[in-house]
Scaffold this motif. Structure first.
Motif, PDB file in Angstrom:
ATOM      1  N   VAL A 258       1.051  -1.220   0.504  1.00  0.00           N
ATOM      2  CA  VAL A 258      -0.007   0.107   0.230  1.00  0.00           C
ATOM      3  C   VAL A 258       0.724   1.470   0.025  1.00  0.00           C
ATOM      4  CG1 VAL A 258      -1.780  -1.215   1.027  1.00  0.00           C
ATOM      5  CG2 VAL A 258       0.079  -0.372   2.721  1.00  0.00           C
ATOM      6  N   ILE A 259       0.559   2.088  -0.117  1.00  0.00           N
ATOM      7  CA  ILE A 259       1.309   3.397  -0.230  1.00  0.00           C
ATOM      8  C   ILE A 259       0.302   4.517   0.470  1.00  0.00           C
ATOM      9  CG2 ILE A 259       1.690   5.684  -1.864  1.00  0.00           C
ATOM     10  CD1 ILE A 259       0.749   3.661  -4.134  1.00  0.00           C
ATOM     11  N   SER A 260       1.115   5.627   1.247  1.00  0.00           N
ATOM     12  CA  SER A 260       0.913   6.769   2.478  1.00  0.00           C
ATOM     13  C   SER A 260       1.420   7.552   2.189  1.00  0.00           C
ATOM     14  CB  SER A 260       1.584   5.801   3.739  1.00  0.00           C
ATOM     15  OG  SER A 260       1.663   7.071   4.590  1.00  0.00           O
ATOM     16  N   THR A 261       0.760   9.171   1.634  1.00  0.00           N
ATOM     17  CA  THR A 261       1.787  10.270   1.835  1.00  0.00           C
ATOM     18  C   THR A 261       1.268  10.408   3.423  1.00  0.00           C
ATOM     19  OG1 THR A 261      -0.912  10.927   1.207  1.00  0.00           O
ATOM     20  CG2 THR A 261       0.688   9.661  -0.527  1.00  0.00           C
ATOM     21  N   GLY A 262       1.029   9.960   4.018  1.00  0.00           N
ATOM     22  CA  GLY A 262       0.865  10.576   5.701  1.00  0.00           C
ATOM     23  C   GLY A 262       2.259  11.376   6.041  1.00  0.00           C
ATOM     24  N   PRO A 263       1.705  11.553   7.216  1.00  0.00           N
ATOM     25  CA  PRO A 263       3.177  11.906   7.807  1.00  0.00           C
ATOM     26  C   PRO A 263       3.602  10.727   8.671  1.00  0.00           C
ATOM     27  CG  PRO A 263       1.383  13.264   9.335  1.00  0.00           C
ATOM     28  CD  PRO A 263       0.933  12.219   8.742  1.00  0.00           C
ATOM     29  N   MET A 264       5.220  10.924   8.236  1.00  0.00           N
ATOM     30  CA  MET A 264       5.954   9.563   8.686  1.00  0.00           C
ATOM     31  C   MET A 264       6.074   8.876   9.924  1.00  0.00           C
ATOM     32  SD  MET A 264       8.430   7.642   7.634  1.00  0.00           S
ATOM     33  CE  MET A 264       8.860   7.812   6.397  1.00  0.00           C
ATOM     34  N   ARG A 265       5.288   9.763  11.366  1.00  0.00           N
ATOM     35  CA  ARG A 265       5.671   9.408  12.396  1.00  0.00           C
ATOM     36  C   ARG A 265       4.173   7.920  12.872  1.00  0.00           C
ATOM     37  NH1 ARG A 265       7.129  12.190  17.657  1.00  0.00           N
ATOM     38  NH2 ARG A 265       6.267  10.649  19.086  1.00  0.00           N
ATOM     39  N   ARG A 266       2.985   8.942  11.458  1.00  0.00           N
ATOM     40  CA  ARG A 266       1.837   7.741  11.862  1.00  0.00           C
ATOM     41  C   ARG A 266       2.441   6.457  11.535  1.00  0.00           C
ATOM     42  NH1 ARG A 266      -2.121  10.320   7.489  1.00  0.00           N
ATOM     43  NH2 ARG A 266      -2.594  11.763   9.979  1.00  0.00           N
ATOM     44  N   ALA A 267       3.285   6.422  10.165  1.00  0.00           N
ATOM     45  CA  ALA A 267       3.676   5.103   9.503  1.00  0.00           C
ATOM     46  C   ALA A 267       4.172   4.496  10.060  1.00  0.00           C
ATOM     47  CB  ALA A 267       4.612   5.673   7.806  1.00  0.00           C
ATOM     48  N   LEU A 268       5.674   5.203  10.833  1.00  0.00           N
ATOM     49  CA  LEU A 268       6.267   3.886  12.031  1.00  0.00           C
ATOM     50  C   LEU A 268       5.350   4.046  13.461  1.00  0.00           C
ATOM     51  CD1 LEU A 268       9.573   6.617  11.809  1.00  0.00           C
ATOM     52  CD2 LEU A 268       8.936   4.915  11.166  1.00  0.00           C
ATOM     53  N   SER A 269       4.585   4.282  13.212  1.00  0.00           N
ATOM     54  CA  SER A 269       3.468   3.697  14.480  1.00  0.00           C
ATOM     55  C   SER A 269       2.917   2.147  14.580  1.00  0.00           C
ATOM     56  CB  SER A 269       2.494   4.683  14.544  1.00  0.00           C
ATOM     57  OG  SER A 269       1.188   4.313  13.934  1.00  0.00           O
ATOM     58  N   THR A 270       3.305   1.790  12.547  1.00  0.00           N
ATOM     59  CA  THR A 270       2.671   0.772  13.203  1.00  0.00           C
ATOM     60  C   THR A 270       3.585  -0.082  12.081  1.00  0.00           C
ATOM     61  OG1 THR A 270       1.189   0.990  11.201  1.00  0.00           O
ATOM     62  CG2 THR A 270       0.208   0.938  12.924  1.00  0.00           C
ATOM     63  N   ALA A 271       4.719   0.046  12.645  1.00  0.00           N
ATOM     64  CA  ALA A 271       5.793   0.073  12.066  1.00  0.00           C
ATOM     65  C   ALA A 271       6.644  -1.308  12.649  1.00  0.00           C
ATOM     66  CB  ALA A 271       6.610   0.176  11.109  1.00  0.00           C
ATOM     67  N   GLU A 272       6.774  -2.512  12.032  1.00  0.00           N
ATOM     68  CA  GLU A 272       7.762  -3.660  12.642  1.00  0.00           C
ATOM     69  C   GLU A 272       9.381  -3.655  12.609  1.00  0.00           C
ATOM     70  OE1 GLU A 272       9.293  -8.683  11.388  1.00  0.00           O
ATOM     71  OE2 GLU A 272       7.551  -7.660  10.376  1.00  0.00           O
ATOM     72  N   GLY A 273       9.096  -2.139  11.463  1.00  0.00           N
ATOM     73  CA  GLY A 273      10.874  -1.972  10.608  1.00  0.00           C
ATOM     74  C   GLY A 273      11.153  -1.145   9.410  1.00  0.00           C
ATOM     75  N   LEU A 274      11.784  -0.045   9.558  1.00  0.00           N
ATOM     76  CA  LEU A 274      11.579   0.887   8.371  1.00  0.00           C
ATOM     77  C   LEU A 274      12.951   0.394   7.346  1.00  0.00           C
ATOM     78  CD1 LEU A 274      11.094   4.207   7.239  1.00  0.00           C
ATOM     79  CD2 LEU A 274      13.630   3.999   7.458  1.00  0.00           C
ATOM     80  N   VAL A 275      12.742   0.010   6.080  1.00  0.00           N
ATOM     81  CA  VAL A 275      13.992   0.123   4.852  1.00  0.00           C
ATOM     82  C   VAL A 275      13.660   1.334   4.604  1.00  0.00           C
ATOM     83  CG1 VAL A 275      14.380  -1.023   3.179  1.00  0.00           C
ATOM     84  CG2 VAL A 275      12.947  -2.152   5.068  1.00  0.00           C
ATOM     85  N   THR A 276      15.161   1.389   4.100  1.00  0.00           N
ATOM     86  CA  THR A 276      15.654   3.034   3.499  1.00  0.00           C
ATOM     87  C   THR A 276      16.844   3.308   2.762  1.00  0.00           C
ATOM     88  OG1 THR A 276      15.793   5.467   3.123  1.00  0.00           O
ATOM     89  CG2 THR A 276      16.060   4.648   4.781  1.00  0.00           C
ATOM     90  N   VAL A 277      17.383   3.690   1.670  1.00  0.00           N
ATOM     91  CA  VAL A 277      19.049   3.670   1.016  1.00  0.00           C
ATOM     92  C   VAL A 277      19.276   5.179   1.926  1.00  0.00           C
ATOM     93  CG1 VAL A 277      19.903   4.319  -0.427  1.00  0.00           C
ATOM     94  CG2 VAL A 277      17.990   3.285  -1.171  1.00  0.00           C
ATOM     95  N   SER A 278      19.011   6.352   1.971  1.00  0.00           N
ATOM     96  CA  SER A 278      19.136   7.649   2.905  1.00  0.00           C
ATOM     97  C   SER A 278      18.836   8.035   3.604  1.00  0.00           C
ATOM     98  CB  SER A 278      20.910   7.551   1.841  1.00  0.00           C
ATOM     99  OG  SER A 278      20.226   8.710   0.108  1.00  0.00           O
ATOM    100  N   SER A 279      17.344   7.985   3.588  1.00  0.00           N
ATOM    101  CA  SER A 279      16.276   8.707   4.013  1.00  0.00           C
ATOM    102  C   SER A 279      16.453   9.416   5.914  1.00  0.00           C
ATOM    103  CB  SER A 279      14.868   9.068   4.233  1.00  0.00           C
ATOM    104  OG  SER A 279      13.654   9.102   4.697  1.00  0.00           O
TER     105      SER A 279
END
Length: 444
Positions: A258-279
């Motif tokens: 799924v795609i999310s465009t809301g605040p990052m804090r909201r996405a992280l509130s239900t995260a098991e982990g985060l993946v990025t290259v360098s964000s």
């Protein structure tokens, strides 16, 4: 008594921030929103072709600490009039380099001149000359780690820039660290997308394929593609190859991607982990206790802005992402990189110090760097960053002259690059044997 003189006799420090794109608005508003009570802060979203949409602005300001009534949207001319009519103690220039230079030049004309503060919104390793060049007229440059301070100080010294640096915790990381609410371990794999990292089409297709693969590996858990804005909304960096489009190109997303465009804090509130290259989202996740994978499938380089993760223990491969082998960072690394002790922060104290020096008349104004073109170049640069929002006669005149002139210069540069190898080869072939021998000896 003027507002300027009156403010010098009381504790309150009036600071106005200004920016236009999503990452800079989020950073600038959060920095001021988390400033000491002594600061009376407001923020202006500048109308430019890349200005945040209403939705992006709402997401950027969420949790910033600035009340809604302290944020306004203005054109550059209206902003200038506001500053001229009631100069603040300081202006925080939270903007992309070319726009930061235009704003700083304008603020420097205000009398009495406010202290000009600037900074970068996220990971700024390696330090770059351009970042200093565009902000050379600013009095204070805010950075976010001991490593950044050391890197920029060394670069400024080697390049003869008269720059002052100050340390501030990344605003969202600082808020996360003082939040007493424990982070519940979620089940989402959140991927923080970047507009130009990686840049090439084949690499971005690889990212899209990886997200599809990760989603299919466990249909019971979500993979969240976290974007900075909805389709059609502008970002700090122009994105020509949106990951969502590339996912469609590869056959479409599984139901749990799924795609999310809301605040990052909201996405992280239900995260098991985060993946990025360098964000910078990686720093926000770490501060919240969310484990991270810094994807190194495309290598580690200044272009990928991921050298900063050296020594962190966060690098991971495609397979690590698919199997959700998230990491926690090395503690020594966090102290040097963005998660230092908040007591080390000195940016607010430096602003107060500089404002006091300005009131005393002993803080010299920093002139803009001298460059070819004079006022015509100034008008040209203003037109480039403001586009249709610049309706000045000077901007129109600079555009009429500048576009053909730039085309001529670029054509000349392309011709030079094209003929240079041939000229060098011909010159080499004309050398006498003795000259060639001398050349070889001299190169040893």
């Amino acid at each position: 008594m003027s507002t300027w003189a009156a403010s010098a006799t009381k504790a309150e420090m009036r600071v106005v921030g200004v920016g236009d794109t999503d990452s800079y608005v989020k950073w600038g508003a959060a920095l001021l929103g988390g400033a000491p009570a002594q600061f009376s802060s407001s923020f202006v979203v500048l109308e430019t072709p890349l200005a945040v949409s209403a939705g992006q602005q709402h997401a950027a300001l969420a949790g910033s600490g600035l009340p809604a009534h302290a944020v306004s949207r203005l054109t550059l001319d209206a902003f200038h009039q506001q500053l001229t009519g009631d100069p603040p103690d300081a202006v925080l220039v939270a903007a992309r380099g070319p726009l930061a230079r235009v704003i700083a030049r304008l603020v420097a004309t205000i009398e009495p001149r406010p202290v000009i503060v600037t900074g970068l919104p996220g990971i700024s390793i390696p330090a770059t000359r351009k970042a200093l060049l565009f902000r050379a007229q600013c009095d204070l440059f805010v950075l976010h780690s001991h490593r950044e301070i050391a890197s920029f100080t060394h670069l400024a010294s080697s390049q003869n820039f008269d720059s002052r640096f100050a340390l501030a915790s990344l605003p969202f990381a600082a808020r996360a660290r003082v939040d007493d609410t424990p982070h519940p371990r979620g089940t989402d794999l959140v991927f923080a997308a970047q507009a130009i990292v990686p840049l090439e089409r084949h690499d971005r297709l690889e990212v899209a394929a990886l997200l599809i693969r990760a989603a299919k590996a466990d249909p019971s858990r979500q993979v969240v593609l976290k974007l900075r804005g909805a389709k059609g909304e502008h970002q700090t960096h122009s994105e020509s190859l949106p990951l969502a489009d590339l996912i469609d190109e590869l056959g479409g997303a599984p139901e749990n991607l799924v795609i999310s465009t809301g605040p990052m804090r909201r996405a992280l509130s239900t995260a098991e982990g985060l993946v990025t290259v360098s964000s910078t989202a990686a720093i926000e996740a770490i501060a919240l206790g969310v484990p991270v994978i810094a994807l190194d499938s495309f290598g580690v380089s200044p272009e990928l802005i991921n050298e900063v993760f050296d020594g962190s223990g966060l690098y991971g491969s495609d397979d690590d992402v698919v199997h959700r082998r998230f990491r926690q960072p090395n503690r020594l690394w966090t102290r040097e990189n963005y998660l230092h002790d908040a007591r080390d922060d000195n940016w607010a104290a430096r602003v107060v110090e500089l404002v006091a020096l300005r009131h005393q008349g002993v803080l010299a104004s920093k002139p803009p760097l001298r460059r070819r073109g004079g006022v015509i170049r100034d008008a040209w640069e203003r037109k480039l960053v403001l586009g249709s929002f610049d309706r000045s006669a000077a901007g129109f005149f600079a555009l009429v002259i500048g576009v053909p002139l730039r085309a001529i210069v670029r054509t000349g540069q392309r011709v030079q690059r094209a003929i240079a190898p041939a000229v060098a080869a011909e010159s080499h072939s004309r050398e006498t044997p003795d000259a060639k021998k001398h050349s070889r000896m001299g190169s040893r």
